[in-house]
Structures are given as structure tokens and as C-alpha cells.
Design a protein around this motif. Structure first.
Motif, PDB file in Angstrom:
ATOM      1  N   ASN A 111      22.391  69.095 -61.705  1.00  0.00           N
ATOM      2  CA  ASN A 111      22.333  70.405 -62.364  1.00  0.00           C
ATOM      3  C   ASN A 111      23.103  70.384 -63.676  1.00  0.00           C
ATOM      4  OD1 ASN A 111      20.819  71.453 -60.280  1.00  0.00           O
ATOM      5  ND2 ASN A 111      22.555  72.405 -59.263  1.00  0.00           N
ATOM      6  N   SER A 112      24.317  69.862 -63.637  1.00  0.00           N
ATOM      7  CA  SER A 112      25.146  69.816 -64.839  1.00  0.00           C
ATOM      8  C   SER A 112      24.476  69.011 -65.943  1.00  0.00           C
ATOM      9  CB  SER A 112      26.518  69.223 -64.515  1.00  0.00           C
ATOM     10  OG  SER A 112      27.184  70.021 -63.555  1.00  0.00           O
ATOM     11  N   THR A 113      23.857  67.901 -65.573  1.00  0.00           N
ATOM     12  CA  THR A 113      23.176  67.047 -66.545  1.00  0.00           C
ATOM     13  C   THR A 113      21.997  67.778 -67.183  1.00  0.00           C
ATOM     14  OG1 THR A 113      23.832  65.049 -65.347  1.00  0.00           O
ATOM     15  CG2 THR A 113      21.964  64.845 -66.858  1.00  0.00           C
ATOM     16  N   ILE A 114      21.179  68.406 -66.352  1.00  0.00           N
ATOM     17  CA  ILE A 114      20.003  69.112 -66.884  1.00  0.00           C
ATOM     18  C   ILE A 114      20.434  70.302 -67.728  1.00  0.00           C
ATOM     19  CG2 ILE A 114      17.980  70.503 -66.259  1.00  0.00           C
ATOM     20  CD1 ILE A 114      17.526  68.514 -63.943  1.00  0.00           C
ATOM     21  N   TRP A 115      21.416  71.070 -67.282  1.00  0.00           N
ATOM     22  CA  TRP A 115      21.886  72.218 -68.063  1.00  0.00           C
ATOM     23  C   TRP A 115      22.471  71.762 -69.404  1.00  0.00           C
ATOM     24  CZ3 TRP A 115      24.572  74.378 -63.139  1.00  0.00           C
ATOM     25  CH2 TRP A 115      23.629  75.038 -62.348  1.00  0.00           C
ATOM     26  N   LYS A 116      23.222  70.665 -69.381  1.00  0.00           N
ATOM     27  CA  LYS A 116      23.805  70.134 -70.618  1.00  0.00           C
ATOM     28  C   LYS A 116      22.693  69.668 -71.564  1.00  0.00           C
ATOM     29  CE  LYS A 116      26.901  66.555 -72.372  1.00  0.00           C
ATOM     30  NZ  LYS A 116      27.644  65.356 -72.079  1.00  0.00           N
ATOM     31  N   TYR A 117      21.720  68.971 -71.023  1.00  0.00           N
ATOM     32  CA  TYR A 117      20.586  68.496 -71.825  1.00  0.00           C
ATOM     33  C   TYR A 117      19.883  69.675 -72.494  1.00  0.00           C
ATOM     34  CZ  TYR A 117      15.859  66.831 -72.828  1.00  0.00           C
ATOM     35  OH  TYR A 117      14.656  66.554 -73.439  1.00  0.00           O
ATOM     36  N   LYS A 121      19.682  70.562 -76.551  1.00  0.00           N
ATOM     37  CA  LYS A 121      18.370  70.627 -77.202  1.00  0.00           C
ATOM     38  C   LYS A 121      18.039  72.043 -77.686  1.00  0.00           C
ATOM     39  CE  LYS A 121      16.946  66.367 -76.639  1.00  0.00           C
ATOM     40  NZ  LYS A 121      16.522  65.505 -77.726  1.00  0.00           N
ATOM     41  N   GLY A 122      18.940  73.003 -77.406  1.00  0.00           N
ATOM     42  CA  GLY A 122      18.699  74.386 -77.809  1.00  0.00           C
ATOM     43  C   GLY A 122      17.629  75.071 -76.981  1.00  0.00           C
ATOM     44  N   LEU A 123      17.444  74.598 -75.744  1.00  0.00           N
ATOM     45  CA  LEU A 123      16.431  75.168 -74.851  1.00  0.00           C
ATOM     46  C   LEU A 123      17.055  76.210 -73.931  1.00  0.00           C
ATOM     47  CD1 LEU A 123      14.753  71.801 -73.740  1.00  0.00           C
ATOM     48  CD2 LEU A 123      13.889  73.412 -75.454  1.00  0.00           C
ATOM     49  N   ALA A 124      16.274  77.212 -73.587  1.00  0.00           N
ATOM     50  CA  ALA A 124      16.718  78.178 -72.574  1.00  0.00           C
ATOM     51  C   ALA A 124      16.769  77.465 -71.232  1.00  0.00           C
ATOM     52  CB  ALA A 124      15.748  79.352 -72.512  1.00  0.00           C
ATOM     53  N   LEU A 125      17.634  77.933 -70.332  1.00  0.00           N
ATOM     54  CA  LEU A 125      17.755  77.287 -69.020  1.00  0.00           C
ATOM     55  C   LEU A 125      16.451  77.329 -68.229  1.00  0.00           C
ATOM     56  CD1 LEU A 125      21.329  78.316 -67.852  1.00  0.00           C
ATOM     57  CD2 LEU A 125      20.568  76.130 -68.784  1.00  0.00           C
ATOM     58  N   ASN A 126      15.602  78.325 -68.499  1.00  0.00           N
ATOM     59  CA  ASN A 126      14.335  78.401 -67.760  1.00  0.00           C
ATOM     60  C   ASN A 126      13.201  77.667 -68.475  1.00  0.00           C
ATOM     61  OD1 ASN A 126      13.946  80.178 -69.864  1.00  0.00           O
ATOM     62  ND2 ASN A 126      13.259  81.890 -68.589  1.00  0.00           N
ATOM     63  N   SER A 127      13.519  76.951 -69.550  1.00  0.00           N
ATOM     64  CA  SER A 127      12.512  76.140 -70.247  1.00  0.00           C
ATOM     65  C   SER A 127      12.029  75.018 -69.334  1.00  0.00           C
ATOM     66  CB  SER A 127      13.099  75.513 -71.516  1.00  0.00           C
ATOM     67  OG  SER A 127      13.451  76.503 -72.433  1.00  0.00           O
ATOM     68  N   GLY A 128      10.767  74.688 -69.471  1.00  0.00           N
ATOM     69  CA  GLY A 128      10.190  73.649 -68.635  1.00  0.00           C
ATOM     70  C   GLY A 128      10.531  72.240 -69.094  1.00  0.00           C
ATOM     71  N   LEU A 129      10.498  71.313 -68.141  1.00  0.00           N
ATOM     72  CA  LEU A 129      10.669  69.888 -68.414  1.00  0.00           C
ATOM     73  C   LEU A 129       9.439  69.174 -67.873  1.00  0.00           C
ATOM     74  CD1 LEU A 129      14.404  69.443 -67.340  1.00  0.00           C
ATOM     75  CD2 LEU A 129      13.517  69.592 -69.676  1.00  0.00           C
ATOM     76  N   LYS A 130       8.980  68.138 -68.585  1.00  0.00           N
ATOM     77  CA  LYS A 130       7.770  67.429 -68.166  1.00  0.00           C
ATOM     78  C   LYS A 130       7.995  66.597 -66.916  1.00  0.00           C
ATOM     79  CE  LYS A 130       5.774  67.159 -72.756  1.00  0.00           C
ATOM     80  NZ  LYS A 130       5.479  66.309 -73.886  1.00  0.00           N
TER      81      LYS A 130
END
Length: 176
Positions: A111-117, A121-130
Motif C-alpha cells: 500500500n505504501s509503495t503504491i500510494w507513494k508512486y 506521479k501526481g495521480l489521485a489515489l483512485n487513479s487506475g494502474l494497468k
């Protein structure tokens, strides 16, 4: 002195660690409990709601000596007319404790890694990842992790080869 006493109680009972882990679990199962997109079965949704209540009940019991009035109010509104202060204190279960502790640590790291990423990247937390590669220990949580982080595809393990752009972290790889 009162603050020192509370800090000692929290430390001696390991409450800080308990709440950190519960926080990540709550975030993980929130999507399953709400089930807005019907991605989960009714049984999976009911399991999430049951476990959330289990966590809340035990959290209230743990907090009752520290915050007696608010825990009593919440307890009496949701669970019972009998005072929270006459309930048995939660016992640490030895059933699978080490296994769950290991998985929770991996979940917190993920979770910490994805939230930091996303933040970098300036993405909202609910932004999608491929696509995201996660530690194998988290395989039982894949559906919840996908919903929580809005991930299209998840695989476990560390990819040997990646097509396209990817960002690698210690135990997580995110394909861009």
C-alpha cells in the motif's frame, strides 16, 4: 503523568501496531464491503462486513480503558445494552498469528509503495494502474487489492522481463 501512562499502556498492549494493521485492512476490504460495482459475491461482501464488525468490537474493547465514555456510547448504540466495561478483554489468538503478521507487513509495504508512486506521479489515489506485480504472500488478497488500488491486472512474483515502461520497487513492480 497521565499521557505517559497512556503511552505505556498503548506500547505494552501493542495497540499502536494493532491499529496500524487494522487501518490497512479497513482500506483493503472497504471496496468489498460496499461492493458498489458488484465485483464481489454476496458471501464475500458479508464476510467483509462480519470481519469489520469483529475489528470494531475488539477495537472498542481495547480502547475502553483509555476512552471509557465514547466507547460505551458506541458499544451501546451498536452492540449491546450491557456495558462494554463488563465484556471480556480480547485475547491474542495464536492461530496463524505469524502468518497473518507476515502478510500484513507485506500489505502495508505494498500500500505504501503504491500510494507513494501515485503521489510522485501526481495521480489521485483512485487513479487506475494497468498492471502490478505483488509479493506471492498476498495472493489471497488479490481481488481486494485490485479493487482498493483500481488495478486492471495483478500477477504475483517479480517479473523477469517487462514489456514497456515499468517502475520497480523492492517487492513491487508497476507497469506504466
Amino acid at each position: 503523568q497521565a499521557e505517559d501512562g497512556i503511552r505505556d499502556l498503548v506500547r505494552s498492549r501493542g495497540l499502536g501496531d494493532v491499529y496500524k494493521r487494522q487501518d490497512h485492512y479497513l482500506e483493503l476490504v472497504k471496496g468489498r464491503a460496499y461492493n458498489k460495482d458488484n465485483k464481489f459475491s454476496k458471501k464475500e461482501q458479508a464476510g467483509a462486513v462480519y470481519t469489520l464488525h469483529y475489528c470494531l468490537k475488539n477495537s472498542l474493547k481495547l480502547l475502553a480503558p483509555i476512552c471509557p465514555f465514547i466507547t460505551e456510547k458506541i458499544w451501546s448504540e451498536i452492540y449491546s445494552d450491557k456495558s462494554i466495561h463488563v465484556q471480556s478483554f480480547p485475547e491474542l489468538s495464536e492461530h496463524g498469528h505469524d502468518d497473518y503478521t507476515h502478510k500484513t507487513e507485506k500489505l502495508v509495504m505494498l500500500n505504501s509503495t503504491i500510494w507513494k508512486y501515485k503521489k510522485e506521479k501526481g495521480l489521485a489515489l483512485n487513479s487506475g494502474l494497468k498492471k502490478v506485480y505483488i509479493p506471492e504472500a498476498l495472493n489471497p488478497m488479490i481481488s481486494d487489492i485490485k479493487a482498493m488500488h483500481n488495478i486492471d491486472s495483478i500477477e504475483s512474483g517479480i517479473p523477469e522481463e517487462v514489456k514497456g515502461s515499468a517502475v520497480r520497487f523492492e517487492n513491487v513492480t508497476i507497469l506504466e
